[in-house]
Scaffold this motif. Structure first.
Motif, PDB file in Angstrom:
ATOM      1  N   THR A  70      22.768 125.659  38.251  1.00 32.47           N
ATOM      2  CA  THR A  70      23.628 124.327  37.546  1.00 32.47           C
ATOM      3  C   THR A  70      25.137 124.993  37.222  1.00 32.47           C
ATOM      4  O   THR A  70      25.038 126.015  37.278  1.00 32.47           O
ATOM      5  N   SER A  71      25.709 124.051  37.355  1.00 34.28           N
ATOM      6  CA  SER A  71      27.061 124.112  37.748  1.00 34.28           C
ATOM      7  C   SER A  71      28.361 124.272  36.098  1.00 34.28           C
ATOM      8  O   SER A  71      28.223 122.356  37.124  1.00 34.28           O
ATOM      9  N   VAL A  72      28.950 124.363  35.809  1.00 36.94           N
ATOM     10  CA  VAL A  72      30.542 123.700  35.102  1.00 36.94           C
ATOM     11  C   VAL A  72      31.366 124.374  36.257  1.00 36.94           C
ATOM     12  O   VAL A  72      31.562 125.327  35.878  1.00 36.94           O
ATOM     13  N   GLY A  73      31.954 122.717  36.511  1.00 39.02           N
ATOM     14  CA  GLY A  73      33.351 123.034  37.045  1.00 39.02           C
ATOM     15  C   GLY A  73      34.345 122.716  36.326  1.00 39.02           C
ATOM     16  O   GLY A  73      34.727 122.129  35.396  1.00 39.02           O
ATOM     17  N   ILE A  74      35.565 123.909  35.909  1.00 44.75           N
ATOM     18  CA  ILE A  74      36.531 123.331  35.348  1.00 44.75           C
ATOM     19  C   ILE A  74      37.628 123.768  35.951  1.00 44.75           C
ATOM     20  O   ILE A  74      38.091 124.714  36.512  1.00 44.75           O
ATOM     21  N   ASP A  75      38.784 122.957  35.989  1.00 50.42           N
ATOM     22  CA  ASP A  75      39.912 122.946  36.693  1.00 50.42           C
ATOM     23  C   ASP A  75      41.283 122.143  36.128  1.00 50.42           C
ATOM     24  O   ASP A  75      40.383 120.443  35.165  1.00 50.42           O
ATOM     25  N   ARG A  76      42.404 122.006  35.929  1.00 50.31           N
ATOM     26  CA  ARG A  76      43.189 121.201  35.763  1.00 50.31           C
ATOM     27  C   ARG A  76      43.489 119.799  36.507  1.00 50.31           C
ATOM     28  O   ARG A  76      44.826 119.399  36.184  1.00 50.31           O
ATOM     29  N   ASP A  77      43.491 120.581  38.019  1.00 51.98           N
ATOM     30  CA  ASP A  77      44.133 119.573  38.400  1.00 51.98           C
ATOM     31  C   ASP A  77      43.544 118.662  38.999  1.00 51.98           C
ATOM     32  O   ASP A  77      41.636 118.435  39.497  1.00 51.98           O
ATOM     33  N   PRO A  78      43.873 117.305  39.138  1.00 55.52           N
ATOM     34  CA  PRO A  78      43.303 115.869  39.071  1.00 55.52           C
ATOM     35  C   PRO A  78      42.791 115.586  39.923  1.00 55.52           C
ATOM     36  O   PRO A  78      41.726 114.606  40.573  1.00 55.52           O
ATOM     37  N   ALA A  79      43.573 115.684  40.827  1.00 56.63           N
ATOM     38  CA  ALA A  79      43.379 115.595  42.525  1.00 56.63           C
ATOM     39  C   ALA A  79      41.814 115.860  42.905  1.00 56.63           C
ATOM     40  O   ALA A  79      40.463 115.688  43.855  1.00 56.63           O
ATOM     41  N   LEU A  80      41.874 117.071  42.709  1.00 58.09           N
ATOM     42  CA  LEU A  80      40.828 118.113  43.443  1.00 58.09           C
ATOM     43  C   LEU A  80      39.322 117.922  42.454  1.00 58.09           C
ATOM     44  O   LEU A  80      38.367 117.716  42.984  1.00 58.09           O
ATOM     45  N   LEU A  81      39.699 117.564  40.996  1.00 50.91           N
ATOM     46  CA  LEU A  81      39.123 117.173  40.250  1.00 50.91           C
ATOM     47  C   LEU A  81      37.696 115.699  40.986  1.00 50.91           C
ATOM     48  O   LEU A  81      36.497 115.572  40.749  1.00 50.91           O
ATOM     49  N   ARG A  82      38.651 115.035  40.793  1.00 52.19           N
ATOM     50  CA  ARG A  82      38.470 113.540  41.865  1.00 52.19           C
ATOM     51  C   ARG A  82      37.755 113.913  43.140  1.00 52.19           C
ATOM     52  O   ARG A  82      36.865 113.480  43.092  1.00 52.19           O
ATOM     53  N   ILE A  83      37.991 114.726  43.835  1.00 49.75           N
ATOM     54  CA  ILE A  83      37.151 115.320  45.292  1.00 49.75           C
ATOM     55  C   ILE A  83      35.866 115.533  44.621  1.00 49.75           C
ATOM     56  O   ILE A  83      34.915 115.387  44.939  1.00 49.75           O
ATOM     57  N   ALA A  84      36.195 116.668  43.489  1.00 49.32           N
ATOM     58  CA  ALA A  84      34.449 117.110  43.115  1.00 49.32           C
ATOM     59  C   ALA A  84      33.332 116.561  42.633  1.00 49.32           C
ATOM     60  O   ALA A  84      32.613 116.111  42.716  1.00 49.32           O
ATOM     61  N   GLU A  85      34.316 115.097  41.563  1.00 48.62           N
ATOM     62  CA  GLU A  85      33.660 114.966  40.826  1.00 48.62           C
ATOM     63  C   GLU A  85      32.470 114.188  41.926  1.00 48.62           C
ATOM     64  O   GLU A  85      31.644 113.312  41.709  1.00 48.62           O
ATOM     65  N   ARG A  86      33.470 112.579  42.352  1.00 44.53           N
ATOM     66  CA  ARG A  86      32.777 111.939  43.678  1.00 44.53           C
ATOM     67  C   ARG A  86      31.671 113.175  44.357  1.00 44.53           C
ATOM     68  O   ARG A  86      31.338 112.381  44.775  1.00 44.53           O
ATOM     69  N   SER A  87      32.379 113.779  44.604  1.00 46.52           N
ATOM     70  CA  SER A  87      31.196 114.375  45.601  1.00 46.52           C
ATOM     71  C   SER A  87      29.406 114.709  45.473  1.00 46.52           C
ATOM     72  O   SER A  87      28.790 114.952  46.057  1.00 46.52           O
ATOM     73  N   PHE A  88      29.933 115.043  43.227  1.00 47.82           N
ATOM     74  CA  PHE A  88      28.399 115.239  42.998  1.00 47.82           C
ATOM     75  C   PHE A  88      27.809 114.469  42.656  1.00 47.82           C
ATOM     76  O   PHE A  88      26.899 114.308  41.217  1.00 47.82           O
ATOM     77  N   GLU A  89      28.913 112.841  42.921  1.00 49.16           N
ATOM     78  CA  GLU A  89      28.011 111.765  42.356  1.00 49.16           C
ATOM     79  C   GLU A  89      26.610 111.772  41.993  1.00 49.16           C
ATOM     80  O   GLU A  89      26.176 111.545  43.080  1.00 49.16           O
ATOM     81  N   GLY A  90      26.244 111.541  40.386  1.00 55.46           N
ATOM     82  CA  GLY A  90      24.502 111.447  41.281  1.00 55.46           C
ATOM     83  C   GLY A  90      23.854 112.793  40.575  1.00 55.46           C
ATOM     84  O   GLY A  90      22.654 112.424  40.337  1.00 55.46           O
ATOM     85  N   ASP A  91      24.397 113.902  40.528  1.00 58.39           N
ATOM     86  CA  ASP A  91      23.525 114.861  40.896  1.00 58.39           C
ATOM     87  C   ASP A  91      24.483 115.649  39.719  1.00 58.39           C
ATOM     88  O   ASP A  91      24.586 116.300  38.839  1.00 58.39           O
TER      89      ASP A  91
END
Length: 246
Positions: A64-85
């Motif tokens: 399991t993984s918790v990702g943390i960042d301040r960059d909204p564009a990179l986080l958007r890609i991350a969150e959408r890539s893992f949507e439902g996971d």
């Protein structure tokens, strides 16, 4: 582009500067598995598009993984890539601020991993960050940091490495890889990312440019922060992966 395509595009952009990027990740995940087994709880620190988490799950599907960042564009890609996971979750926070760990103290992590991120920080907040990471790891847990760590005592070797890297970037560009500026320009032109890219650029403009340090500087700060051991586990001429045991 869809989110998987943005992930691939980010990878190619990063490999434009780091042709041995995947080898670093392999070394990091080898050590995570050795230290924590096949179902580790991992903090993907300054996760960006969650490159590390993608490789973590490919290698260790029960992690399991918790990702943390301040960059909204990179986080958007991350969150959408893992949507439902359900294995992955994400937190927005700025590592330069002392209160970034407030949402993460409930359960210790087996491993904290970060790559090409700490050179964006200056010395004082980075030293403080290392002390924060100690609080987040269980005893015996491992911290791994892959970043640019040139040795000032080796100017001739560093110059040779720059020649090698310039040749690589030239070939990668011919093959279609985007450099940093062109990648961000492409992201800004995508309607699904444009607003987040504008916010990302505004955040970056308000932060100091970071500092690069040799590996020994990092190892000293990690030991001072309370890690039991710290050492270099991989390196090239100007880059290194360092590890520390809680």
């Amino acid at each position: 582009m869809n989110w998987e395509q943005w992930q691939r595009s980010w990878d190619r952009q990063q490999e434009f500067y780091m042709p041995d990027r995947e080898e670093r990740f392999r070394v990091m995940l080898d050590l995570v598995e050795a230290a924590a087994g096949r179902a580790p709880r991992v903090l993907d620190l300054a996760c960006g598009t969650a490159t590390i988490s993608l490789r973590l799950f490919a290698r260790l599907p029960d992690a399991t993984s918790v990702g943390i960042d301040r960059d909204p564009a990179l986080l958007r890609i991350a969150e959408r890539s893992f949507e439902g996971d359900t294995r992955a979750s994400f937190v927005t926070a700025d590592l330069d601020t002392p209160d970034w760990i407030a949402a993460l103290l409930d359960e210790p992590f087996d491993a904290v991993l970060t790559a090409t991120a700490t050179h964006w920080m200056t010395a004082t907040p980075l030293a403080r960050l290392y002390g924060d990471i100690v609080k987040l790891l269980r005893p015996g847990g491992i911290f791994l940091n892959a970043d640019h760590m040139p040795e000032p005592a080796n100017p001739l070797l560093n110059a040779l490495d720059e020649t090698v890297q310039k040749a690589h970037r030239k070939q990668a560009g011919k093959a279609g890889a985007l450099d940093w500026d062109r990648w961000w320009a492409a992201a800004a032109a995508d309607p699904q990312l444009a607003e987040d890219v504008a916010a990302s650029r505004e955040i970056l403009s308000r932060h100091d440019i970071g500092q690069e340090h040799p590996a020994d500087w990092h190892l000293t700060r990690l030991r001072e922060a309370g890690f039991l051991e710290a050492g270099v586990v991989w390196r090239s001429v100007t880059d290194a992966v360092i590890a520390a045991i809680r």
